[in-house]
Design an enzyme around this catalytic site. Sequence first.
Site, PDB file in Angstrom:
ATOM      1  N   PHE A 181      37.344  34.292  41.996  1.00 14.91           N
ATOM      2  CA  PHE A 181      38.574  34.638  42.714  1.00 14.91           C
ATOM      3  C   PHE A 181      38.474  34.074  44.137  1.00 14.91           C
ATOM      4  CE2 PHE A 181      41.512  37.344  45.064  1.00 14.91           C
ATOM      5  CZ  PHE A 181      42.610  37.328  44.221  1.00 14.91           C
ATOM      6  N   ARG A 240      49.230  34.892  32.517  1.00 12.53           N
ATOM      7  CA  ARG A 240      48.285  36.004  32.392  1.00 12.53           C
ATOM      8  C   ARG A 240      49.017  37.270  31.964  1.00 12.53           C
ATOM      9  NH1 ARG A 240      44.556  37.817  37.417  1.00 12.53           N
ATOM     10  NH2 ARG A 240      46.620  38.408  38.169  1.00 12.53           N
ATOM     11  N   TYR A 245      44.427  48.839  43.852  1.00 16.97           N
ATOM     12  CA  TYR A 245      45.830  48.714  43.434  1.00 16.97           C
ATOM     13  C   TYR A 245      46.029  48.106  42.048  1.00 16.97           C
ATOM     14  CZ  TYR A 245      45.123  44.080  45.661  1.00 16.97           C
ATOM     15  OH  TYR A 245      44.631  42.864  46.038  1.00 16.97           O
ATOM     16  N   LYS A 246      44.936  47.744  41.377  1.00 23.09           N
ATOM     17  CA  LYS A 246      45.075  47.134  40.043  1.00 23.09           C
ATOM     18  C   LYS A 246      45.029  48.231  38.972  1.00 23.09           C
ATOM     19  CE  LYS A 246      43.663  42.696  41.739  1.00 23.09           C
ATOM     20  NZ  LYS A 246      42.580  41.846  42.185  1.00 23.09           N
ATOM     21  N   ASP A 261      31.954  42.175  42.258  1.00 21.54           N
ATOM     22  CA  ASP A 261      33.368  42.353  42.548  1.00 21.54           C
ATOM     23  C   ASP A 261      33.997  42.983  41.299  1.00 21.54           C
ATOM     24  OD1 ASP A 261      36.110  42.154  42.924  1.00 21.54           O
ATOM     25  OD2 ASP A 261      35.975  40.283  44.059  1.00 21.54           O
TER      26      ASP A 261
HETATM   27  C1  LIG Z   1      42.533  41.354  43.394  1.00 22.75           C
HETATM   28  C2  LIG Z   1      41.199  40.832  43.749  1.00 22.75           C
HETATM   29  C3  LIG Z   1      40.744  40.889  45.063  1.00 22.75           C
HETATM   30  C4  LIG Z   1      41.634  41.448  46.132  1.00 22.75           C
HETATM   31  O1  LIG Z   1      41.148  41.371  47.408  1.00 22.75           O
HETATM   32  P1  LIG Z   1      41.910  42.092  48.592  1.00 22.75           P
HETATM   33  O2  LIG Z   1      41.177  41.655  49.795  1.00 22.75           O
HETATM   34  O3  LIG Z   1      41.793  43.573  48.377  1.00 22.75           O
HETATM   35  O4  LIG Z   1      43.335  41.642  48.581  1.00 22.75           O
HETATM   36  C5  LIG Z   1      39.464  40.426  45.322  1.00 22.75           C
HETATM   37  N1  LIG Z   1      38.688  39.922  44.321  1.00 22.75           N
HETATM   38  C6  LIG Z   1      39.118  39.856  43.047  1.00 22.75           C
HETATM   39  C7  LIG Z   1      38.224  39.328  41.976  1.00 22.75           C
HETATM   40  C8  LIG Z   1      40.389  40.300  42.730  1.00 22.75           C
HETATM   41  O5  LIG Z   1      40.829  40.216  41.475  1.00 22.75           O
END
Ligand SMILES: *Cc1c(COP(=O)(O)O)cnc(C)c1O
Length: 403
Positions: free
Chosen positions: A125, A362, A217-218, A192
């Site tokens: 990511f 997705r 938030y997911k 992560d």
């Molecule tokens: C959604 C997501 C994030 C989000 O990071 P924020 O800083 O909280 O916006 C980070 N890493 C992964 C793998 C994600 O899927």
Amino acid sequence: MTTPTRADAEALDRDDQLSHVRHAFDLPEGIIYLDGNSLGPPPKTALARIANVANQEWRNGLIKSWNDAGWIDLAKKCGGKIAPLIGVDPDEVIIADSVSVNIFKLAAALSQRHDAAIAYERGEFPTDGYILQGLSALTGVDLIEVTPDDDIFPQKKTVLIKSAVHYKTAEIANIAELETEAKEHGSSIIWDLSHATGVIDLALKKNGASYAVGCGYKFLNGGPGAPAFIYAAKDKASTLHQPLCGWMGHAAPFDFAGDYKPASGVERFACGTPPILSLSALDAALDLFTDLEMQAVHAKAMALGDFFLRCTEDFGLPTVSPGIGSVRGGHVCLSHDNGYAIMQALIARNIIGDFRAPDLMRFGFAPLYLRFTDIWGGANQLKDILRTEEWKRPEFSVRGAVT
Ligand SMILES: *Cc1c(COP(=O)(O)O)cnc(C)c1O
């Protein structure tokens, strides 16, 4: 294998042990929501809690609510609710900041403590790599980009950032195996958990993991921009010095002492004042998990994904995700050169998924509120859009800022 029918979907819904949880969500009528891996929908209790915090605790309680409504302890208390979902102790998790900021704090603290390089995998990511690039530019620490086929711990001691569930493929990392390998090299891993928490059964401590960050938030349904969490094992946390040492991570913030003295354990990873409205919504949302068995939650996510793959098997859309019957996280990606337009056409029909460049559609299978009939309906709309080539309409190629 024959393509599933609506009756097959209905039969699976009848057998669904988690079907009762759907009623806890305030889902708009007529929408099939396949994007809970990006932004979970609101639990009814979270909406009520936001209203209460705003109208009572803030409006009437004013500043007294920091004590009277327990705002000051909420980040810790809420972290304690995440702990069982990831398989660690309640006092090893705290809510703070965003995933990006938490990666910075942990990677900085660990690389300094162990005089180690920092590393991320290509295709990870993006924010994970960006943050490490920024950290390296700031401190001069060695930065390594590894490819998944490389020896993942390439040289000297490394702090590797790694997703437990990959945001595109939904592959699940072998946490125990990688932790063993890391220890052999004197290295450490920051997991992560953004696409993993609330959908797969994580046993971090059992698998030897000491550090993690994750998203509120997911699959945890904490609301847009909900604060993130950070886990650091008790025996390690108090040896770490994180650079964003704000007053909320101080041992005694209200002493207003001149010098920084870190709080013990993971609490030192707090920085500034937590966003109480957002945090309250997350806190309420987390209660949905109290009585759920994470193995059952993950099993349903995979069953929904399998069912979707069976329904779409003959559409000619290759998947980059583990296939039918394989272990995977809570989403599936299908590729098509015109994936963006196809997804827009689906959204226009109230089937909401998302698009990840360059060519991935997705589909998220959040097990707490989705039904097999939803998956069947979504797959059939997709089939119709492909057959009619409706996606070729010009409006479906207009890109929004968020895809
Ligand atoms: C959604 C997501 C994030 C989000 O990071 P924020 O800083 O909280 O916006 C980070 N890493 C992964 C793998 C994600 O899927």
